[in-house]
Design a protein around this motif. Structure first.
Motif, PDB file in Angstrom:
ATOM      1  N   SER A 199       0.816  -1.212   0.000  1.00 19.40           N
ATOM      2  CA  SER A 199       0.000   0.000   0.000  1.00 19.40           C
ATOM      3  C   SER A 199       0.846   1.257   0.000  1.00 19.40           C
ATOM      4  CB  SER A 199      -0.972  -0.037   1.184  1.00 19.40           C
ATOM      5  OG  SER A 199      -1.860  -1.123   1.023  1.00 19.40           O
ATOM      6  N   SER A 200       0.889   1.996   1.113  1.00 21.23           N
ATOM      7  CA  SER A 200       1.545   3.298   1.120  1.00 21.23           C
ATOM      8  C   SER A 200       3.066   3.203   1.076  1.00 21.23           C
ATOM      9  CB  SER A 200       1.111   4.091   2.359  1.00 21.23           C
ATOM     10  OG  SER A 200       1.363   3.353   3.539  1.00 21.23           O
ATOM     11  N   HIS A 201       3.616   2.019   1.220  1.00 19.35           N
ATOM     12  CA  HIS A 201       5.066   1.846   1.176  1.00 19.35           C
ATOM     13  C   HIS A 201       5.530   1.678  -0.274  1.00 19.35           C
ATOM     14  CE1 HIS A 201       5.945   1.027   5.586  1.00 19.35           C
ATOM     15  NE2 HIS A 201       4.628   1.193   5.530  1.00 19.35           N
ATOM     16  N   PRO A 202       6.741   2.098  -0.582  1.00 18.55           N
ATOM     17  CA  PRO A 202       7.259   1.893  -1.947  1.00 18.55           C
ATOM     18  C   PRO A 202       7.281   0.403  -2.284  1.00 18.55           C
ATOM     19  CG  PRO A 202       8.676   3.398  -0.720  1.00 18.55           C
ATOM     20  CD  PRO A 202       7.717   2.815   0.274  1.00 18.55           C
ATOM     21  N   PRO A 203       6.971   0.035  -3.516  1.00 24.29           N
ATOM     22  CA  PRO A 203       6.983  -1.389  -3.883  1.00 24.29           C
ATOM     23  C   PRO A 203       8.399  -1.957  -3.839  1.00 24.29           C
ATOM     24  CG  PRO A 203       6.669  -0.017  -5.827  1.00 24.29           C
ATOM     25  CD  PRO A 203       6.577   0.893  -4.656  1.00 24.29           C
ATOM     26  N   ARG A 204       8.491  -3.223  -3.545  1.00 28.91           N
ATOM     27  CA  ARG A 204       9.769  -3.954  -3.595  1.00 28.91           C
ATOM     28  C   ARG A 204       9.724  -4.842  -4.834  1.00 28.91           C
ATOM     29  NH1 ARG A 204      12.741  -3.857   1.190  1.00 28.91           N
ATOM     30  NH2 ARG A 204      11.644  -3.059   3.029  1.00 28.91           N
ATOM     31  N   ILE A 205      10.771  -4.808  -5.613  1.00 23.96           N
ATOM     32  CA  ILE A 205      10.807  -5.570  -6.859  1.00 23.96           C
ATOM     33  C   ILE A 205      12.070  -6.420  -6.893  1.00 23.96           C
ATOM     34  CG2 ILE A 205      10.835  -5.419  -9.376  1.00 23.96           C
ATOM     35  CD1 ILE A 205       9.413  -2.736  -9.135  1.00 23.96           C
ATOM     36  N   GLY A 206      11.902  -7.688  -7.243  1.00 24.42           N
ATOM     37  CA  GLY A 206      13.032  -8.601  -7.329  1.00 24.42           C
ATOM     38  C   GLY A 206      13.126  -9.478  -6.091  1.00 24.42           C
ATOM     39  N   ARG A 207      13.675 -10.661  -6.280  1.00 30.21           N
ATOM     40  CA  ARG A 207      13.719 -11.647  -5.195  1.00 30.21           C
ATOM     41  C   ARG A 207      14.466 -11.142  -3.967  1.00 30.21           C
ATOM     42  NH1 ARG A 207      15.855 -17.684  -6.306  1.00 30.21           N
ATOM     43  NH2 ARG A 207      13.936 -17.737  -7.531  1.00 30.21           N
ATOM     44  N   ALA A 208      15.601 -10.479  -4.160  1.00 27.97           N
ATOM     45  CA  ALA A 208      16.404 -10.025  -3.023  1.00 27.97           C
ATOM     46  C   ALA A 208      15.657  -8.984  -2.200  1.00 27.97           C
ATOM     47  CB  ALA A 208      17.732  -9.465  -3.511  1.00 27.97           C
ATOM     48  N   ASP A 209      15.079  -7.988  -2.885  1.00 28.74           N
ATOM     49  CA  ASP A 209      14.390  -6.920  -2.172  1.00 28.74           C
ATOM     50  C   ASP A 209      13.093  -7.422  -1.542  1.00 28.74           C
ATOM     51  OD1 ASP A 209      14.039  -4.370  -1.192  1.00 28.74           O
ATOM     52  OD2 ASP A 209      13.185  -3.565  -3.034  1.00 28.74           O
ATOM     53  N   ALA A 210      12.299  -8.161  -2.303  1.00 27.96           N
ATOM     54  CA  ALA A 210      11.033  -8.672  -1.771  1.00 27.96           C
ATOM     55  C   ALA A 210      11.266  -9.704  -0.671  1.00 27.96           C
ATOM     56  CB  ALA A 210      10.199  -9.283  -2.893  1.00 27.96           C
ATOM     57  N   GLY A 211      12.404 -10.379  -0.718  1.00 23.44           N
ATOM     58  CA  GLY A 211      12.710 -11.362   0.315  1.00 23.44           C
ATOM     59  C   GLY A 211      12.830 -10.757   1.699  1.00 23.44           C
ATOM     60  N   LEU A 212      13.086  -9.442   1.774  1.00 29.08           N
ATOM     61  CA  LEU A 212      13.139  -8.770   3.071  1.00 29.08           C
ATOM     62  C   LEU A 212      11.783  -8.788   3.767  1.00 29.08           C
ATOM     63  CD1 LEU A 212      15.346  -5.693   2.100  1.00 29.08           C
ATOM     64  CD2 LEU A 212      16.042  -7.740   3.373  1.00 29.08           C
ATOM     65  N   PHE A 213      10.737  -9.009   2.997  1.00 34.59           N
ATOM     66  CA  PHE A 213       9.381  -9.156   3.532  1.00 34.59           C
ATOM     67  C   PHE A 213       9.364 -10.217   4.628  1.00 34.59           C
ATOM     68  CE2 PHE A 213       5.176 -11.360   2.815  1.00 34.59           C
ATOM     69  CZ  PHE A 213       4.331 -10.325   3.208  1.00 34.59           C
TER      70      PHE A 213
END
Length: 293
Positions: A199-213
């Motif tokens: 939502s209001s947070h910047p999107p994360r794109i790519g396995r490395a960045d989204a993996g921080l989820f």
């Protein structure tokens, strides 16, 4: 200030679209459009009315694009109370609208839908509604009377709530790995170009960045996932305590070639779940130890 208006905007947009998910999409789009337009304005408009107008127009654009708008004649205005202390019949109508499932509003013609939501759900005055929708007060009264009558018919004719459907193997597996805190296996399910939207947070794109989820969720010990269904879409109910009777929020996934290509997490916009007609998958219903409080 705009963030404080998000829940109220969502209550309007969700019912206008007939979907809590699409309603939140409209809210996000509204805030983006407002942010882009603000520097070009000669003077700052009244924020609440301005955002509601943007949201209303954006929702209408989307409804038109899917040919969902219906033509309707405007009847002569009926007498509709508009005082600080409405009569019991007026209060009953408002209560019925508030308790009506979000999806049922989509069966109303668009203007009736807008007027009923603004008056009976958000408690706007007839004058404010007329200004927002570019109508006369008498026209607002006409749409309100017709909309209320039609909404009552819709509720009387509504069938039973949808039965629980079994969860897919993919979503079941995802929930199991999450509940086992097997973060490495979850990261292995991510596509290389996976996109994460919070939502209001910047999107994360790519396995490395989204993996921080998952790194963030690793710090939340009590979070528990359960497969569920919402508006015909398979979603995941998120419980912050397994004993809670209702989920705190939800998330949903998209898959491509067996891997997760998109994650939508509603953790930061929990108001979306408040009106959600969410049904847990049969195998996901709380067991005795989860419901023991």
């Amino acid at each position: 200030m705009a963030d404080e208006l998000r829940p109220e905007l969502h209550r309007y947009c969700a019912r206008l679209m007939g979907s809590v998910i699409e309603g939140e999409d409209v809210v996000q789009d509204t805030l983006v459009r407002a942010f882009v337009a603000l520097p070009d304005l000669q003077e700052a408009p009244p924020l609440r009315a301005w955002l509601f107008r943007i949201a209303h127009n954006r929702a209408l654009d989307l409804l038109r694009s899917r040919a969902a708008r219906k033509a309707e004649p405007i009847d002569a205005a009926s007498d509709v109370a508009d005082s600080a202390s409405p009569d019991p019949v007026e209060m009953l109508m408002r209560r019925e609208a508030v308790n009506t499932a979000v999806s049922r509003f989509a069966e109303l013609p668009t203007l009736q839908r807008s007027v009923v939501i603004l008056k009976d759900v958000l408690d706007e005055s007839l004058i404010e509604i007329a200004g927002l929708l570019d109508l006369t007060v008498d026209a607002v009264k006409g749409h309100l009377a017709r909309g209320r009558a039609r909404l009552r018919q819709i509720n009387e004719q509504a069938g039973p709530p949808p039965e629980a459907r079994p969860a897919s193997a993919a979503v079941t597996r995802y929930a199991e790995l999450f509940n086992q805190r097997d973060w490495d296996s979850l990261r292995a399910l991510l596509a290389d170009d996976v996109k994460l939207n919070q939502s209001s947070h910047p999107p994360r794109i790519g396995r490395a960045d989204a993996g921080l989820f998952f790194t963030i969720y690793a710090k939340s010990e009590g979070v528990w996932l359960a497969p569920a269904w919402l508006e015909g879409r398979e979603v995941i109910a998120v419980f912050e305590d397994r004993a809670d009777p209702k989920p705190s929020y939800m998330m949903w996934l998209e898959w491509r070639d067996g891997r997760i290509s998109f994650i939508r997490d509603y953790r930061h916009v929990r108001y979306v779940a408040a009106d959600a007609e969410l049904v847990l998958a049969p195998e996901a219903k709380p067991t005795d130890d989860r419901a023991a409080h």
